[in-house]
Design a protein around this motif. Structure first.
Motif, PDB file in Angstrom:
ATOM      1  N   PRO A 220       3.308  -4.712   1.632  1.00  0.00           N
ATOM      2  CA  PRO A 220       3.877  -4.086   2.824  1.00  0.00           C
ATOM      3  C   PRO A 220       3.606  -2.581   2.865  1.00  0.00           C
ATOM      4  N   THR A 221       3.607  -2.038   4.052  1.00  0.00           N
ATOM      5  CA  THR A 221       3.650  -0.585   4.216  1.00  0.00           C
ATOM      6  C   THR A 221       5.119  -0.160   4.168  1.00  0.00           C
ATOM      7  N   SER A 222       5.372   1.139   4.340  1.00  0.00           N
ATOM      8  CA  SER A 222       6.752   1.627   4.318  1.00  0.00           C
ATOM      9  C   SER A 222       7.563   1.113   5.505  1.00  0.00           C
ATOM     10  N   SER A 223       6.877   0.520   6.496  1.00  0.00           N
ATOM     11  CA  SER A 223       7.579  -0.111   7.619  1.00  0.00           C
ATOM     12  C   SER A 223       8.197  -1.447   7.208  1.00  0.00           C
ATOM     13  N   GLY A 224       7.800  -1.962   6.050  1.00  0.00           N
ATOM     14  CA  GLY A 224       8.247  -3.268   5.592  1.00  0.00           C
ATOM     15  C   GLY A 224       7.323  -4.398   5.984  1.00  0.00           C
ATOM     16  N   LYS A 225       6.331  -4.100   6.833  1.00  0.00           N
ATOM     17  CA  LYS A 225       5.383  -5.119   7.278  1.00  0.00           C
ATOM     18  C   LYS A 225       3.989  -4.829   6.725  1.00  0.00           C
ATOM     19  N   SER A 226       3.170  -5.863   6.691  1.00  0.00           N
ATOM     20  CA  SER A 226       1.771  -5.690   6.314  1.00  0.00           C
ATOM     21  C   SER A 226       1.089  -4.752   7.301  1.00  0.00           C
ATOM     22  N   HIS A 227       0.139  -3.978   6.831  1.00  0.00           N
ATOM     23  CA  HIS A 227      -0.672  -3.137   7.706  1.00  0.00           C
ATOM     24  C   HIS A 227      -1.403  -3.995   8.736  1.00  0.00           C
ATOM     25  N   TYR A 228      -1.632  -5.281   8.384  1.00  0.00           N
ATOM     26  CA  TYR A 228      -2.353  -6.212   9.260  1.00  0.00           C
ATOM     27  C   TYR A 228      -1.423  -7.307   9.781  1.00  0.00           C
ATOM     28  N   HIS A 229      -0.142  -6.977   9.928  1.00  0.00           N
ATOM     29  CA  HIS A 229       0.855  -7.970  10.313  1.00  0.00           C
ATOM     30  C   HIS A 229       0.466  -8.666  11.617  1.00  0.00           C
ATOM     31  N   GLY A 230       0.458  -9.992  11.584  1.00  0.00           N
ATOM     32  CA  GLY A 230       0.190 -10.778  12.776  1.00  0.00           C
ATOM     33  C   GLY A 230      -1.269 -11.029  13.055  1.00  0.00           C
ATOM     34  N   TYR A 231      -2.150 -10.321  12.365  1.00  0.00           N
ATOM     35  CA  TYR A 231      -3.583 -10.536  12.593  1.00  0.00           C
ATOM     36  C   TYR A 231      -4.052 -11.682  11.711  1.00  0.00           C
ATOM     37  N   ALA A 232      -4.570 -12.733  12.337  1.00  0.00           N
ATOM     38  CA  ALA A 232      -5.050 -13.918  11.613  1.00  0.00           C
ATOM     39  C   ALA A 232      -4.000 -14.473  10.659  1.00  0.00           C
ATOM     40  N   GLY A 233      -2.720 -14.325  11.030  1.00  0.00           N
ATOM     41  CA  GLY A 233      -1.648 -14.879  10.209  1.00  0.00           C
ATOM     42  C   GLY A 233      -1.246 -14.011   9.043  1.00  0.00           C
ATOM     43  N   ASN A 234      -1.786 -12.814   8.922  1.00  0.00           N
ATOM     44  CA  ASN A 234      -1.429 -11.961   7.792  1.00  0.00           C
ATOM     45  C   ASN A 234       0.014 -11.492   7.870  1.00  0.00           C
ATOM     46  N   LYS A 235       0.634 -11.404   6.711  1.00  0.00           N
ATOM     47  CA  LYS A 235       1.987 -10.861   6.605  1.00  0.00           C
ATOM     48  C   LYS A 235       2.218 -10.432   5.163  1.00  0.00           C
ATOM     49  N   ALA A 236       3.156  -9.537   4.979  1.00  0.00           N
ATOM     50  CA  ALA A 236       3.508  -9.103   3.620  1.00  0.00           C
ATOM     51  C   ALA A 236       4.204 -10.246   2.901  1.00  0.00           C
ATOM     52  N   THR A 237       3.873 -10.433   1.636  1.00  0.00           N
ATOM     53  CA  THR A 237       4.468 -11.522   0.855  1.00  0.00           C
ATOM     54  C   THR A 237       5.526 -11.018  -0.120  1.00  0.00           C
ATOM     55  N   VAL A 238       5.689  -9.709  -0.204  1.00  0.00           N
ATOM     56  CA  VAL A 238       6.763  -9.113  -1.002  1.00  0.00           C
ATOM     57  C   VAL A 238       7.445  -8.065  -0.122  1.00  0.00           C
ATOM     58  N   THR A 239       8.650  -7.699  -0.469  1.00  0.00           N
ATOM     59  CA  THR A 239       9.367  -6.691   0.309  1.00  0.00           C
ATOM     60  C   THR A 239       8.954  -5.290  -0.142  1.00  0.00           C
ATOM     61  N   TRP A 240       9.247  -4.303   0.702  1.00  0.00           N
ATOM     62  CA  TRP A 240       8.977  -2.919   0.321  1.00  0.00           C
ATOM     63  C   TRP A 240       9.805  -2.541  -0.909  1.00  0.00           C
ATOM     64  N   ALA A 241      11.042  -3.018  -0.991  1.00  0.00           N
ATOM     65  CA  ALA A 241      11.897  -2.696  -2.136  1.00  0.00           C
ATOM     66  C   ALA A 241      11.296  -3.241  -3.434  1.00  0.00           C
ATOM     67  N   GLU A 242      10.777  -4.480  -3.400  1.00  0.00           N
ATOM     68  CA  GLU A 242      10.126  -5.054  -4.583  1.00  0.00           C
ATOM     69  C   GLU A 242       8.895  -4.241  -4.971  1.00  0.00           C
ATOM     70  N   PHE A 243       8.115  -3.927  -3.979  1.00  0.00           N
ATOM     71  CA  PHE A 243       6.893  -3.148  -4.181  1.00  0.00           C
ATOM     72  C   PHE A 243       7.234  -1.794  -4.803  1.00  0.00           C
ATOM     73  N   ASP A 244       8.245  -1.139  -4.238  1.00  0.00           N
ATOM     74  CA  ASP A 244       8.623   0.194  -4.709  1.00  0.00           C
ATOM     75  C   ASP A 244       9.149   0.148  -6.137  1.00  0.00           C
ATOM     76  N   ARG A 245       9.943  -0.879  -6.468  1.00  0.00           N
ATOM     77  CA  ARG A 245      10.451  -1.001  -7.841  1.00  0.00           C
ATOM     78  C   ARG A 245       9.300  -1.143  -8.830  1.00  0.00           C
ATOM     79  N   ALA A 246       8.321  -1.990  -8.491  1.00  0.00           N
ATOM     80  CA  ALA A 246       7.180  -2.185  -9.395  1.00  0.00           C
ATOM     81  C   ALA A 246       6.388  -0.899  -9.558  1.00  0.00           C
ATOM     82  N   MET A 247       6.192  -0.168  -8.477  1.00  0.00           N
ATOM     83  CA  MET A 247       5.430   1.081  -8.559  1.00  0.00           C
ATOM     84  C   MET A 247       6.218   2.176  -9.292  1.00  0.00           C
ATOM     85  N   ALA A 248       7.552   2.123  -9.172  1.00  0.00           N
ATOM     86  CA  ALA A 248       8.374   3.104  -9.885  1.00  0.00           C
ATOM     87  C   ALA A 248       8.274   2.894 -11.400  1.00  0.00           C
TER      88      ALA A 248
END
Length: 253
Positions: A220-248
């Motif tokens: 996800p981007t910081s919006s919580g959605k994939s940068h390509y959300h809705g295009y060809a079925g793309n969507k984020a598969t993890v939340t921004w909070a999960e992503f941020d915890r892993a990067m932290a």
């Protein structure tokens, strides 16, 4: 006179042979430079990206790397960073932060099959697990299965991206698509996303995360959605909070 005419015809007939003998197409790299005779090229023309221009409107392929179109790609690659690419190529072993980033990407892109993942929308899958295939075999599979998604491996490389990265690393068709090779390919993309700039404090962790999300549609981007959300079925598969915890964990403030 007759002898001169005969010699002239022989010269005309032999002229094309001389041209082809100089640099046969089958022995050219994608860059146009000559390969060794024993080393055939991986790509003469780039394979088709994941989603063709005429793809079905409602097709759902799920998250995948660089979900672009064949013409006028939806995906615009991040500008390459030559110095960062050279630096990451010289690393004999990935430091902990890079390993943690790669694990997060794999969690978003290929949580079930890992390094042997093949995009689930591909109806005709390879006959062998990807980690047992050579790069030449992967591109051959792509060539004989047009009209379907071809994202492959832990990082779900699509053909055009895979071709660009193997050219960057000068990998031949005999190279096996092992986890180590896949990691090396992904490292180039991490360099382009600015991992060294993040380490140096030149960009923030969230800026780096948004850069990663422009590369991998499952993040996800910081919006919580994939940068390509809705295009060809793309969507984020993890939340921004999960992503941020892993990067932290990889890059503590």
């Amino acid at each position: 006179m007759l002898r001169r005419i005969l010699l002239l015809w022989i010269a005309v007939l032999l002229w094309p042979v001389g041209l082809w003998a100089e640099a046969p197409l089958s022995l050219l790299r994608p860059s146009g430079q000559g390969w060794d005779l024993e080393r055939q090229p991986l790509v003469i023309s780039l394979p088709q990206p994941l989603v063709g221009k005429a793809s079905t409107a409602g097709a759902v392929f799920g998250p995948s790397l660089f979900a672009g179109r064949a013409e006028g790609s939806f995906f615009e690659p991040l500008p390459p960073r030559p110095e960062a690419r050279a630096k990451i190529r010289r690393m004999a072993q990935a430091p902990v932060d890079i390993a943690l980033v790669r694990a997060m990407i794999g969690r978003a892109e290929s949580p079930r099959d890992g390094y042997d993942a093949v995009q689930h929308g591909a109806k005709r899958k390879p006959r062998k697990p990807p980690t047992q295939m050579s790069l030449g075999e992967i591109f051959a599979w792509i060539d004989v299965t047009p009209g379907q998604p071809h994202a492959i491996g832990f990082y779900q490389f699509i053909p055009s991206t895979l071709a660009r990265l193997v050219t960057e690393l000068d990998l031949g068709p005999e190279v096996i698509f092992t986890p180590a090779v896949q990691d090396r390919l992904a490292n180039i993309l991490l360099a382009d996303a600015g991992i060294f700039e993040l380490r140096a404090g030149q960009i923030t962790r969230h800026q780096f995360m948004n850069n990663l999300a422009k590369i991998w549609a499952g993040l996800p981007t910081s919006s919580g959605k994939s940068h390509y959300h809705g295009y060809a079925g793309n969507k984020a598969t993890v939340t921004w909070a999960e992503f941020d915890r892993a990067m932290a964990r990889a890059f503590p403030s």
